[in-house]
Design a protein around this motif. Structure first.
Motif, PDB file in Angstrom:
ATOM      1  N   ALA A 163       6.140  21.019  43.974  1.00 23.87           N
ATOM      2  CA  ALA A 163       7.592  20.519  43.820  1.00 23.87           C
ATOM      3  C   ALA A 163       8.753  21.601  43.714  1.00 23.87           C
ATOM      4  CB  ALA A 163       7.651  20.122  42.571  1.00 23.87           C
ATOM      5  N   SER A 164       8.022  22.756  43.914  1.00 24.95           N
ATOM      6  CA  SER A 164       8.959  23.973  44.273  1.00 24.95           C
ATOM      7  C   SER A 164       9.374  24.423  45.763  1.00 24.95           C
ATOM      8  CB  SER A 164       8.369  25.082  43.471  1.00 24.95           C
ATOM      9  OG  SER A 164       9.191  26.398  43.601  1.00 24.95           O
ATOM     10  N   THR A 165      10.624  24.256  46.100  1.00 26.11           N
ATOM     11  CA  THR A 165      10.986  24.834  47.203  1.00 26.11           C
ATOM     12  C   THR A 165      11.006  26.268  47.516  1.00 26.11           C
ATOM     13  OG1 THR A 165      13.419  24.798  46.647  1.00 26.11           O
ATOM     14  CG2 THR A 165      12.460  22.760  47.930  1.00 26.11           C
ATOM     15  N   ARG A 166      10.600  27.104  46.320  1.00 29.92           N
ATOM     16  CA  ARG A 166      10.645  28.760  46.626  1.00 29.92           C
ATOM     17  C   ARG A 166       9.108  29.054  46.641  1.00 29.92           C
ATOM     18  NH1 ARG A 166      13.999  30.153  41.614  1.00 29.92           N
ATOM     19  NH2 ARG A 166      12.851  28.461  40.638  1.00 29.92           N
ATOM     20  N   SER A 167       8.111  27.956  46.499  1.00 33.55           N
ATOM     21  CA  SER A 167       6.629  28.324  46.694  1.00 33.55           C
ATOM     22  C   SER A 167       6.243  28.458  48.027  1.00 33.55           C
ATOM     23  CB  SER A 167       5.809  27.493  45.931  1.00 33.55           C
ATOM     24  OG  SER A 167       5.733  26.246  46.645  1.00 33.55           O
ATOM     25  N   TRP A 168       5.009  29.264  48.127  1.00 32.09           N
ATOM     26  CA  TRP A 168       4.473  29.230  49.651  1.00 32.09           C
ATOM     27  C   TRP A 168       4.206  27.755  50.163  1.00 32.09           C
ATOM     28  CZ3 TRP A 168       0.573  32.861  47.071  1.00 32.09           C
ATOM     29  CH2 TRP A 168       1.209  34.194  46.828  1.00 32.09           C
ATOM     30  N   LEU A 169       3.752  26.887  49.200  1.00 29.85           N
ATOM     31  CA  LEU A 169       3.477  25.684  49.390  1.00 29.85           C
ATOM     32  C   LEU A 169       4.779  24.951  49.703  1.00 29.85           C
ATOM     33  CD1 LEU A 169       1.091  23.636  49.870  1.00 29.85           C
ATOM     34  CD2 LEU A 169       1.482  23.081  47.478  1.00 29.85           C
ATOM     35  N   GLY A 170       5.918  25.037  49.250  1.00 31.30           N
ATOM     36  CA  GLY A 170       7.203  24.136  49.407  1.00 31.30           C
ATOM     37  C   GLY A 170       7.891  24.623  50.657  1.00 31.30           C
ATOM     38  N   ARG A 171       7.482  25.951  51.072  1.00 35.26           N
ATOM     39  CA  ARG A 171       8.192  26.708  52.157  1.00 35.26           C
ATOM     40  C   ARG A 171       7.336  26.383  53.498  1.00 35.26           C
ATOM     41  NH1 ARG A 171       8.995  31.241  48.741  1.00 35.26           N
ATOM     42  NH2 ARG A 171       7.561  32.359  50.164  1.00 35.26           N
ATOM     43  N   TRP A 172       6.194  25.832  53.523  1.00 36.08           N
ATOM     44  CA  TRP A 172       5.325  26.025  54.630  1.00 36.08           C
ATOM     45  C   TRP A 172       5.477  24.584  55.354  1.00 36.08           C
ATOM     46  CZ3 TRP A 172      -0.731  25.301  54.332  1.00 36.08           C
ATOM     47  CH2 TRP A 172      -1.158  25.757  55.596  1.00 36.08           C
ATOM     48  N   ARG A 173       6.292  24.841  56.515  1.00 35.57           N
ATOM     49  CA  ARG A 173       6.375  23.443  57.397  1.00 35.57           C
ATOM     50  C   ARG A 173       5.352  23.323  58.404  1.00 35.57           C
ATOM     51  NH1 ARG A 173       9.719  24.005  53.932  1.00 35.57           N
ATOM     52  NH2 ARG A 173      12.003  23.410  53.993  1.00 35.57           N
ATOM     53  N   VAL A 174       4.639  22.523  58.151  1.00 39.22           N
ATOM     54  CA  VAL A 174       3.503  22.241  59.111  1.00 39.22           C
ATOM     55  C   VAL A 174       3.801  20.917  59.883  1.00 39.22           C
ATOM     56  CG1 VAL A 174       1.013  21.106  59.252  1.00 39.22           C
ATOM     57  CG2 VAL A 174       1.721  22.874  57.368  1.00 39.22           C
TER      58      VAL A 174
ATOM     59  N   ALA B 235       5.578  29.370  40.625  1.00 43.51           N
ATOM     60  CA  ALA B 235       4.888  28.314  41.531  1.00 43.51           C
ATOM     61  C   ALA B 235       3.874  29.005  42.214  1.00 43.51           C
ATOM     62  CB  ALA B 235       6.023  27.539  42.385  1.00 43.51           C
ATOM     63  N   ASN B 236       3.945  29.951  42.764  1.00 43.08           N
ATOM     64  CA  ASN B 236       2.957  30.490  43.612  1.00 43.08           C
ATOM     65  C   ASN B 236       1.611  31.097  42.593  1.00 43.08           C
ATOM     66  OD1 ASN B 236       4.276  30.711  45.979  1.00 43.08           O
ATOM     67  ND2 ASN B 236       5.259  32.556  45.887  1.00 43.08           N
ATOM     68  N   GLY B 237       1.758  31.326  41.427  1.00 47.39           N
ATOM     69  CA  GLY B 237       0.948  31.410  40.689  1.00 47.39           C
ATOM     70  C   GLY B 237       0.099  30.274  40.185  1.00 47.39           C
ATOM     71  N   LEU B 238       1.051  29.351  39.952  1.00 46.36           N
ATOM     72  CA  LEU B 238       0.467  27.874  39.946  1.00 46.36           C
ATOM     73  C   LEU B 238      -0.653  27.380  41.030  1.00 46.36           C
ATOM     74  CD1 LEU B 238       3.424  25.871  38.521  1.00 46.36           C
ATOM     75  CD2 LEU B 238       1.341  26.974  37.269  1.00 46.36           C
ATOM     76  N   LEU B 239      -0.186  27.917  42.102  1.00 49.21           N
ATOM     77  CA  LEU B 239      -0.810  27.367  43.336  1.00 49.21           C
ATOM     78  C   LEU B 239      -2.110  28.065  43.487  1.00 49.21           C
ATOM     79  CD1 LEU B 239      -0.894  26.341  46.278  1.00 49.21           C
ATOM     80  CD2 LEU B 239       0.501  28.154  47.192  1.00 49.21           C
TER      81      LEU B 239
END
Length: 380
Positions: free
Chosen positions: A285-296, A239-243
């Motif tokens: 959509a992945s909870t393991r990606s940087w985007l999925g773990r980033w709580r804003v 997922a991070n590569g996709l990001l």
């Protein structure tokens, strides 16, 4: 289905991006926000990708399990979701002219039939014109269930890929044709808005058949998730590569759209942008990606209220400018804060008073339908 933080963050980014873009109505928000203002229209395309992914998954998953298409349930759920807040805002637009961000407005029947984006006279009737994207969504809701049903009767990867290629190719051809044969002849005329710019909005930017790329790429993600779960799992592991790839593709699209109405971005820019945004959605959509773990902080609420915020933000900008424009002019951060607070307050009011009660009513109706069906099966 539990909410995914990454998708909530993307939805929050989309609505804030769109609102920044529409701040041109009140003279913008200062140089610091200029990049967001210039390309904020892309937030709508992000909404399209999210909608294609989420709605596509809702429809394709039961069909993949051999369950029948239940169009009545789908349309009723969409009606509970879309219509209450929309009709309230629409009623205010037509009963309180001072609420409008522009003087002219299309006839009421075009809003009620979701044909605004196909018939608008953009030069004279800009009020509530941002409802064009809702029209595209409604057309998607109307057609896609039946298309999904047809495609899944005899699932075929070749048939699906062929359809996707055909939709993208149709968009490329139609946008190119309109640009060359309708827009190019009037390019350079004195009245740009009435000729070139207006034709771009009415004939390329708003029509549904020109703007299917985002919805299509979202549906592609949903199809992979439902019908190719192993491939989807591999994508989620990277997922991070996709990001990173998504950000790179979106950056290329932003560069391409420096001259937004030029031929090249008009023809190929939308599928390119949609591809980049789809990669971001896959990462979100992945909870393991940087985007999925980033709580804003606040992103989840903004995502939940994004529909109400989208409907109400332009007239709120107008009302604030009418009441306090002179005092806020040139005040930068203060002006931004006032517009933001007013918009979020109005969006919250619409969400909690109208949107959320109908969503709860929808959930109660759904639960009652499930109980009734279970009781019928038991008695049978």
């Amino acid at each position: 289905m539990s909410r995914l933080p990454g998708l909530d963050l993307l939805r929050a980014i989309a609505i804030v991006w769109v609102m920044l873009f529409h701040s041109y109505l009140v003279g913008g928000m200062g140089e610091f926000w200029q990049a967001g203002i210039t390309h904020g229209w892309m937030g709508v395309d992000l909404f399209f990708v999210l909608s294609g992914y989420l709605i596509g998954g809702q429809l394709l998953k039961p069909l993949s399990q051999g369950l029948p298409l239940r169009p009545g349930d789908f349309y009723l759920r969409r009606a509970f979701r879309v219509l209450p807040a929309f009709l309230v805002v629409l009623a205010i637009y037509f009963t309180v002219p001072g609420f409008r961000e522009a003087e002219g407005i299309q006839p009421l029947w075009q809003f009620l039939t979701f044909t605004l984006n196909l018939l608008i006279d953009y030069q004279h009737n800009k009020a509530f014109s941002h409802a064009w994207s809702l029209c595209v969504e409604e057309h998607f809701y109307l057609v896609f269930p039946w298309l999904a049903w047809w495609m899944t009767r005899r699932p075929s990867a070749a048939k699906f890929v062929g359809l996707c290629v055909a939709v993208v190719a149709m968009g490329l051809a139609l946008r190119g044709y309109v640009w060359v044969y309708e827009m190019a002849p009037v390019r350079g005329l004195d009245d740009v808005e009435r000729s070139f710019g207006r034709r771009f909005v009415e004939d390329i930017y708003y029509p549904t058949w020109m703007r299917l790329d985002g919805l299509l790429f979202g549906v592609v993600l949903a199809t992979i998730q439902v019908y190719r779960p192993q491939l989807w799992s591999r994508l989620q592991r990277h997922a991070n590569g996709l990001l990173i790839a998504g950000l790179a593709v979106v950056a290329v699209a932003i560069f391409l759209f420096q001259e937004r109405t030029a031929l090249l971005p008009t023809v190929i820019g939308y599928p390119l942008l949609s591809l980049g945004l789809a990669l971001l959605v896959a990462a979100g959509a992945s909870t393991r990606s940087w985007l999925g773990r980033w709580r804003v902080p606040g992103a989840g609420w903004i995502a939940v209220a994004s529909y109400s915020l989208y409907l109400i933000h332009k007239p709120v900008f107008h009302l604030v400018e009418t009441a306090f424009g002179a005092q806020l002019e040139g005040r930068g951060v203060v002006a931004f804060a006032v517009y933001a607070v007013a918009t979020f307050a109005a969006g919250a009011l619409l969400h909690y008073v109208i949107e959320r009660p109908f969503l709860r009513l929808r959930d109660r109706w759904k639960a009652g339908t499930i109980r009734t069906g279970a009781a019928a099966v038991t008695q049978g």
